[in-house]
Write a protein that holds these residues in place. Sequence first.
Motif, PDB file in Angstrom:
ATOM      1  N   THR A   3     -25.237 154.463 -35.148  1.00 49.77           N
ATOM      2  CA  THR A   3     -25.596 152.910 -35.550  1.00 49.77           C
ATOM      3  C   THR A   3     -26.172 152.344 -34.441  1.00 49.77           C
ATOM      4  OG1 THR A   3     -24.724 151.026 -36.740  1.00 49.77           O
ATOM      5  CG2 THR A   3     -22.962 152.098 -35.298  1.00 49.77           C
ATOM      6  N   ALA A   4     -26.892 151.274 -34.647  1.00 48.90           N
ATOM      7  CA  ALA A   4     -27.438 150.434 -33.566  1.00 48.90           C
ATOM      8  C   ALA A   4     -26.781 148.999 -33.627  1.00 48.90           C
ATOM      9  CB  ALA A   4     -28.994 150.337 -33.859  1.00 48.90           C
ATOM     10  N   GLY A   5     -26.186 148.796 -34.802  1.00 49.18           N
ATOM     11  CA  GLY A   5     -25.434 147.208 -34.789  1.00 49.18           C
ATOM     12  C   GLY A   5     -24.015 147.454 -33.954  1.00 49.18           C
ATOM     13  N   ASP A   6     -23.861 146.062 -33.402  1.00 48.80           N
ATOM     14  CA  ASP A   6     -22.778 145.984 -32.625  1.00 48.80           C
ATOM     15  C   ASP A   6     -21.619 145.333 -33.405  1.00 48.80           C
ATOM     16  OD1 ASP A   6     -23.833 146.400 -30.497  1.00 48.80           O
ATOM     17  OD2 ASP A   6     -24.407 144.508 -29.913  1.00 48.80           O
ATOM     18  N   THR A   7     -21.812 144.954 -34.684  1.00 51.09           N
ATOM     19  CA  THR A   7     -20.629 144.339 -35.512  1.00 51.09           C
ATOM     20  C   THR A   7     -20.037 145.326 -36.350  1.00 51.09           C
ATOM     21  OG1 THR A   7     -22.205 142.318 -35.724  1.00 51.09           O
ATOM     22  CG2 THR A   7     -20.285 142.557 -37.277  1.00 51.09           C
ATOM     23  N   LEU A   8     -18.532 145.112 -36.167  1.00 52.85           N
ATOM     24  CA  LEU A   8     -17.701 146.163 -36.865  1.00 52.85           C
ATOM     25  C   LEU A   8     -16.775 144.913 -37.903  1.00 52.85           C
ATOM     26  CD1 LEU A   8     -16.541 148.201 -34.026  1.00 52.85           C
ATOM     27  CD2 LEU A   8     -17.775 148.927 -36.144  1.00 52.85           C
ATOM     28  N   PRO A   9     -16.219 145.769 -38.683  1.00 54.32           N
ATOM     29  CA  PRO A   9     -15.430 144.964 -39.713  1.00 54.32           C
ATOM     30  C   PRO A   9     -14.052 144.546 -38.972  1.00 54.32           C
ATOM     31  CG  PRO A   9     -16.153 147.031 -40.754  1.00 54.32           C
ATOM     32  CD  PRO A   9     -16.526 147.087 -39.178  1.00 54.32           C
ATOM     33  N   GLU A  10     -13.557 143.283 -39.408  1.00 53.79           N
ATOM     34  CA  GLU A  10     -12.333 142.847 -38.791  1.00 53.79           C
ATOM     35  C   GLU A  10     -11.385 144.051 -38.514  1.00 53.79           C
ATOM     36  OE1 GLU A  10      -9.051 139.210 -39.451  1.00 53.79           O
ATOM     37  OE2 GLU A  10     -10.854 139.534 -40.818  1.00 53.79           O
ATOM     38  N   GLY A  11     -10.607 144.014 -37.437  1.00 53.64           N
ATOM     39  CA  GLY A  11      -9.719 144.879 -37.114  1.00 53.64           C
ATOM     40  C   GLY A  11     -10.069 146.372 -36.409  1.00 53.64           C
ATOM     41  N   TRP A  12     -11.261 146.415 -36.293  1.00 50.46           N
ATOM     42  CA  TRP A  12     -12.067 147.494 -35.714  1.00 50.46           C
ATOM     43  C   TRP A  12     -12.470 147.253 -34.146  1.00 50.46           C
ATOM     44  CZ3 TRP A  12     -15.449 150.975 -39.345  1.00 50.46           C
ATOM     45  CH2 TRP A  12     -15.106 151.047 -40.536  1.00 50.46           C
ATOM     46  N   VAL A  13     -12.571 148.115 -33.455  1.00 49.87           N
ATOM     47  CA  VAL A  13     -13.141 148.129 -32.116  1.00 49.87           C
ATOM     48  C   VAL A  13     -14.064 149.290 -31.680  1.00 49.87           C
ATOM     49  CG1 VAL A  13     -10.954 146.944 -31.436  1.00 49.87           C
ATOM     50  CG2 VAL A  13     -11.133 149.406 -31.222  1.00 49.87           C
ATOM     51  N   TRP A  14     -14.806 148.940 -30.641  1.00 54.65           N
ATOM     52  CA  TRP A  14     -15.580 150.059 -29.971  1.00 54.65           C
ATOM     53  C   TRP A  14     -14.679 150.421 -28.827  1.00 54.65           C
ATOM     54  CZ3 TRP A  14     -19.412 152.076 -32.516  1.00 54.65           C
ATOM     55  CH2 TRP A  14     -20.139 151.342 -33.252  1.00 54.65           C
TER      56      TRP A  14
END
Length: 356
Positions: free
Chosen positions: A302-313
Motif C-alpha cells: 500500500t502507498a497510504g500512510d493512514t491506518l485504522p485506529e489502534g493500528w501501527v506501522w
Amino acid sequence: MEPLELLPIPLLQWYRENARVLPWRSDPTPYHVWISEIMLQQTRVAAVLDYYRRFLAELPTVADLAAVEEDRLMKLWQGLGYYNRARNLQKAARQIMEDHGGVFPDTYEAIHALSGIGDYTAGAISSIAFGIPEPAVDGNVLRVVARITGDDGDIMKPDTKARMGAALKRVMPVDAPGDFNQALMELGATVCLPNGAPLCDQCPARDFCMARLTERTGELPVKAAKKARRVEERTVFLIFRDGSVALRRRKSRGLLAGLWEYPNELSPAPCPVEALSLEQGPSGKHIFTHIEWHMKAVLVQTAGDTLPEGWVWATLEELDRDYAVPNAFQAFKPAVEGRLKGEGEEPWQSCISGME
C-alpha cells in the motif's frame, strides 16, 4: 501396606540420583519457584529454560515485575503462549508489594490467595520454597498416582484430584515435602510417561505399582475425552509500506487479549486498506485449547500512510524490540522479515505452530 505408603523412600532416593539440574532447583527462592511453575504450565521444560533466564535477567525481583510496563512484560513472554499467565504474575506481584510489603508470603493460604495461583502452584511454592507439607498435584502427578494405586477415577474430575491430593498428603515426608513433590513431577515427566509405554523398568515404584502388576499401564489414568475444537478459516493481511508492516492490537479481553497481531478476519474477507498490489502468501495453522485457526495470508503493498485506529506501522527493528506478536502468527514471520529486509518473494510453505 497401601502402594502409596511404600513410595516415599524409594522415590526420594531415585530423585536424588536422577533429578535433572534446573536453575530454579539450584536456587529455589519463592520468586524463582513461582516464575518457573507459572512458565511450566502447559509448556515443556526445554522450552522454558531460555525464557526463564531472560525473564529473571530483566525482572530479578518481585518489585521489578510489579513495575514493568505491560508491553515489555508481553514481549518477554512472547512465544510462551497463554499470555494471561504473565498478566496474573504481574497482578500477584502488585498484591505482594501492596499487601505483604514486597515480601513473598510464607503460608499456603496467603500464597493461594495471590492472583493466578491455584492449588497446584500454591502447593509447589509452599513445599519447595518454604518446606510446608502441601501436595502439588498436576497432570504428571495424577498419572503417577493413578497408576501406582490402580485408581480408575477420571483424573479430570475435581473429586478425583482432591482424593489423590489427600492421599499424597498422608504419606508426604514432613522433612522433605519439596523434594517429594518435585520427585513425583519428575517421575511423571521422565519415566511414567503420558504417551507411549511408561519406562517401568526405571521406576522406583515398579515392585508395588498396581498398573504394572495388573498390566493396566495403557488403561490408566482414566481421562475423559476432550470436546472437538472449533475450526476457523481466517485471512491474514500482511500489509507493507516503506519498510514497515501493519500491526493492530487485539481487544483487551478474550483470546490473545491486548497483544499485537497482523490484521486478520474470518474468511472470506476484503482487504482492509487500499492496495497497490495483492499476492498470495504463506498458510499456517495454530491450535488453541478450544479453537483451531486455519490461516491463509495475503501480502499487500500500500502507498497510504493512514491506518485504522489502534493500528501501527512497525519496522523490523521495532517488531523485534517492542511488539509482542504471539506464536499463532509464527508461520508468517519469514514472509514479513523477508519483505522488510527487501528480499522479495519467497517459496512459502505451510506451517503448524503450537498450543496457546
